[in-house]
Write a protein that holds these residues in place. Structure first.
Motif, mmCIF file in Angstrom:
data_model
loop_
_atom_site.group_PDB
_atom_site.id
_atom_site.type_symbol
_atom_site.label_atom_id
_atom_site.label_comp_id
_atom_site.label_asym_id
_atom_site.label_seq_id
_atom_site.Cartn_x
_atom_site.Cartn_y
_atom_site.Cartn_z
ATOM 1 N N LEU A 115 112.784 -38.273 -29.877
ATOM 2 C CA LEU A 115 112.984 -36.976 -30.520
ATOM 3 C C LEU A 115 112.864 -35.841 -29.513
ATOM 4 C CD1 LEU A 115 113.281 -35.374 -33.238
ATOM 5 C CD2 LEU A 115 110.783 -35.351 -33.326
ATOM 6 N N VAL A 116 111.806 -35.853 -28.722
ATOM 7 C CA VAL A 116 111.591 -34.794 -27.732
ATOM 8 C C VAL A 116 112.646 -34.862 -26.643
ATOM 9 C CG1 VAL A 116 109.977 -33.875 -26.020
ATOM 10 C CG2 VAL A 116 109.120 -34.721 -28.216
ATOM 11 N N ALA A 117 112.996 -36.071 -26.192
ATOM 12 C CA ALA A 117 113.962 -36.229 -25.102
ATOM 13 C C ALA A 117 115.343 -35.715 -25.481
ATOM 14 C CB ALA A 117 114.039 -37.695 -24.694
ATOM 15 N N ILE A 118 115.733 -35.893 -26.743
ATOM 16 C CA ILE A 118 117.089 -35.490 -27.157
ATOM 17 C C ILE A 118 117.133 -34.050 -27.673
ATOM 18 C CG2 ILE A 118 118.933 -35.972 -28.825
ATOM 19 C CD1 ILE A 118 118.159 -38.937 -28.622
ATOM 20 N N ILE A 119 116.135 -33.639 -28.433
ATOM 21 C CA ILE A 119 116.140 -32.308 -29.035
ATOM 22 C C ILE A 119 115.636 -31.247 -28.051
ATOM 23 C CG2 ILE A 119 115.317 -30.909 -30.965
ATOM 24 C CD1 ILE A 119 117.227 -33.161 -31.732
ATOM 25 N N PHE A 120 114.637 -31.601 -27.249
ATOM 26 C CA PHE A 120 114.063 -30.632 -26.287
ATOM 27 C C PHE A 120 114.109 -31.187 -24.866
ATOM 28 C CE2 PHE A 120 111.664 -30.394 -30.326
ATOM 29 C CZ PHE A 120 112.055 -29.130 -30.750
ATOM 30 N N PRO A 121 115.312 -31.462 -24.346
ATOM 31 C CA PRO A 121 115.399 -32.100 -23.025
ATOM 32 C C PRO A 121 114.789 -31.259 -21.898
ATOM 33 C CG PRO A 121 117.547 -31.303 -23.735
ATOM 34 C CD PRO A 121 116.639 -31.184 -24.909
ATOM 35 N N ILE A 181 117.516 -35.764 -35.386
ATOM 36 C CA ILE A 181 118.308 -35.947 -34.173
ATOM 37 C C ILE A 181 119.795 -35.940 -34.504
ATOM 38 C CG2 ILE A 181 118.946 -37.641 -32.402
ATOM 39 C CD1 ILE A 181 115.993 -38.466 -32.290
ATOM 40 N N GLY A 182 120.181 -36.681 -35.550
ATOM 41 C CA GLY A 182 121.590 -36.747 -35.940
ATOM 42 C C GLY A 182 122.143 -35.392 -36.358
ATOM 43 N N CYS A 183 121.375 -34.639 -37.162
ATOM 44 C CA CYS A 183 121.826 -33.321 -37.614
ATOM 45 C C CYS A 183 121.955 -32.350 -36.445
ATOM 46 C CB CYS A 183 120.858 -32.757 -38.656
ATOM 47 S SG CYS A 183 120.840 -33.651 -40.217
ATOM 48 N N THR A 184 121.015 -32.387 -35.528
ATOM 49 C CA THR A 184 121.049 -31.482 -34.369
ATOM 50 C C THR A 184 122.228 -31.800 -33.466
ATOM 51 O OG1 THR A 184 118.643 -31.292 -34.447
ATOM 52 C CG2 THR A 184 119.731 -30.623 -32.407
ATOM 53 N N LEU A 185 122.463 -33.075 -33.200
ATOM 54 C CA LEU A 185 123.579 -33.461 -32.347
ATOM 55 C C LEU A 185 124.921 -33.100 -32.980
ATOM 56 C CD1 LEU A 185 122.404 -36.964 -31.041
ATOM 57 C CD2 LEU A 185 122.468 -34.810 -29.780
ATOM 58 N N ALA A 186 124.999 -33.213 -34.305
ATOM 59 C CA ALA A 186 126.245 -32.870 -34.996
ATOM 60 C C ALA A 186 126.579 -31.383 -34.860
ATOM 61 C CB ALA A 186 126.138 -33.248 -36.467
ATOM 62 N N LYS A 187 125.544 -30.543 -34.714
ATOM 63 C CA LYS A 187 125.759 -29.103 -34.620
ATOM 64 C C LYS A 187 126.075 -28.638 -33.203
ATOM 65 C CE LYS A 187 122.679 -27.959 -38.482
ATOM 66 N NZ LYS A 187 121.400 -27.292 -38.865
ATOM 67 N N VAL A 188 125.425 -29.214 -32.207
ATOM 68 C CA VAL A 188 125.497 -28.649 -30.853
ATOM 69 C C VAL A 188 126.276 -29.504 -29.862
ATOM 70 C CG1 VAL A 188 123.290 -27.476 -31.189
ATOM 71 C CG2 VAL A 188 123.319 -29.733 -30.123
ATOM 72 N N ALA A 189 126.624 -30.723 -30.220
ATOM 73 C CA ALA A 189 127.275 -31.609 -29.258
ATOM 74 C C ALA A 189 128.631 -32.075 -29.770
ATOM 75 C CB ALA A 189 126.374 -32.828 -28.980
ATOM 76 N N THR A 190 129.494 -32.462 -28.823
ATOM 77 C CA THR A 190 130.763 -33.071 -29.186
ATOM 78 C C THR A 190 130.490 -34.488 -29.691
ATOM 79 O OG1 THR A 190 131.120 -33.977 -26.973
ATOM 80 C CG2 THR A 190 131.925 -31.737 -27.393
ATOM 81 N N VAL A 191 131.509 -35.090 -30.278
ATOM 82 C CA VAL A 191 131.348 -36.443 -30.805
ATOM 83 C C VAL A 191 130.976 -37.411 -29.689
ATOM 84 C CG1 VAL A 191 132.528 -38.371 -31.930
ATOM 85 C CG2 VAL A 191 132.946 -36.024 -32.699
#
Length: 323
Positions: free
Chosen positions: A130-136, A228-238
């Motif tokens: 969680l920390v590694a992906i959301i708060f790198p 993690i899934g919701c955050t990646l869907a908002k800020v990252a490409t597929v």
């Protein structure tokens, strides 16, 4: 012998049996082959977890907070399987089903401690992801060696105290009738139901502990990956999202393998057939420890590179000594 008042207000004789009898499977022919199968799973588990622990110790690059949790998971898997499987083989393959009272309580303590620590280890690993992906950018600050050591240590203290309370409450029970445990080890739920006196506190713990040790950790893990899934869907490409989530596949596999059969067992409690309970608990106890090192070696690039590097150094040192 000691006397005390039960919850019903009647004086009863307190009986602490000299031994318990482990019944194992009921009415299944050729069941010894199942225990032989568990033995081979145990051998693979010992080899795999020993390799993972050795690689983490030998490679300085793996001495990170994440691998503190991985090392502890491998240690718990190795310790838990070693506490369970050899005794299991002694009971059923060599027909030593009579277990002294104190030995049975010790057996219960070690099995439940390791089983519970596996769940909390998965919580530590999910928090790391969680920390590694959301708060790198803040990972190095948030996930320090001291924090991970403190987290793992707090989990150990909590689990040991919780299991000791369960064992302590069993010592206040009187067993004046059957001493046959309908399980494959000294199972808490099966033991307290044999008591002649009031076992309501034990029943409360049997309802409370699955919530604290299994349901809440599973809820935290699921919510962390949902976030993690919701955050990646908002800020990252597929493509970026899939690449980031790929680092979580191994951990999610371990979560599914560990929690599904365990939650079925502890949710149904006494409504589950003894044979089904034995299969669920025994597979949950031995399969995740076998699969954890395999999954981590296959899914974790750092461990694969470390094994290749250590193997290469070993081969080069042998060539040097022979020249």
């Amino acid at each position: 012998m000691e006397f005390f008042n039960s919850a019903l207000g009647k004086n009863i004789t307190f009986v602490r049996p000299a031994y318990f009898i482990i019944s194992g499977f009921i009415g299944i022919p050729n069941i010894k082959f199942y225990y032989v199968f568990l033995f081979f799973v145990y051998i693979v588990s010992v080899l795999g977890n020993t390799i993972v622990m050795a690689v983490i110790c030998l490679d300085r690059n793996l001495r990170t907070p994440k691998y503190i949790a991985v090392f502890n998971l491998a240690f718990v898997d190795l310790f838990g399987n070693s506490a369970l499987v050899p005794k299991l083989l002694d009971i059923f393959l060599f027909n030593h089903r009579y277990i002294p009272y104190n030995d049975c309580l010790a057996f219960l303590f070690f099995c439940y401690t390791c089983l519970s620590m596996q769940a909390l280890n998965l919580v530590a690993l999910s928090y790391d992801r969680l920390v590694a992906i959301i708060f790198p950018l803040h990972y190095q600050v948030k996930m320090t060696h001291r924090f991970m050591f403190s987290l793992i240590a707090s989990f150990w203290v909590f689990v040991i105290i919780a299991v000791l309370i369960a064992v302590g409450l069993i010592t206040r029970l009187s067993f004046c009738e059957s001493v046959v445990i309908n399980s494959y080890f000294c199972d808490h739920g099966q033991i307290y139901r044999l008591a002649c006196n009031d076992h309501y506190p034990n029943y409360v713990l049997s309802c409370l502990y699955p919530v604290l040790i299994f349901w809440l950790p599973l809820l935290f893990i699921l919510l962390s990956y949902l976030y993690i899934g919701c955050t990646l869907a908002k800020v990252a490409t597929v493509q970026q999202g899939l690449k980031a989530f790929k680092t979580c596949i191994g951990h999610l596999s371990l979560v599914a393998i560990y929690f599904i059969p365990l939650l079925i067992t502890f949710t149904l409690m006494e409504n589950i057939h003894p044979n089904a309970r034995i299969i669920n608990l025994s597979l949950t106890s031995v399969f995740p420890p076998m699969l954890n090192p395999i999954i981590y070696v296959l899914q974790t690039q750092e461990i694969k590179e470390s094994i290749k590097k250590l193997f290469k150094i070993r081969v080069q040192s042998k060539i040097t000594t022979t020249m």
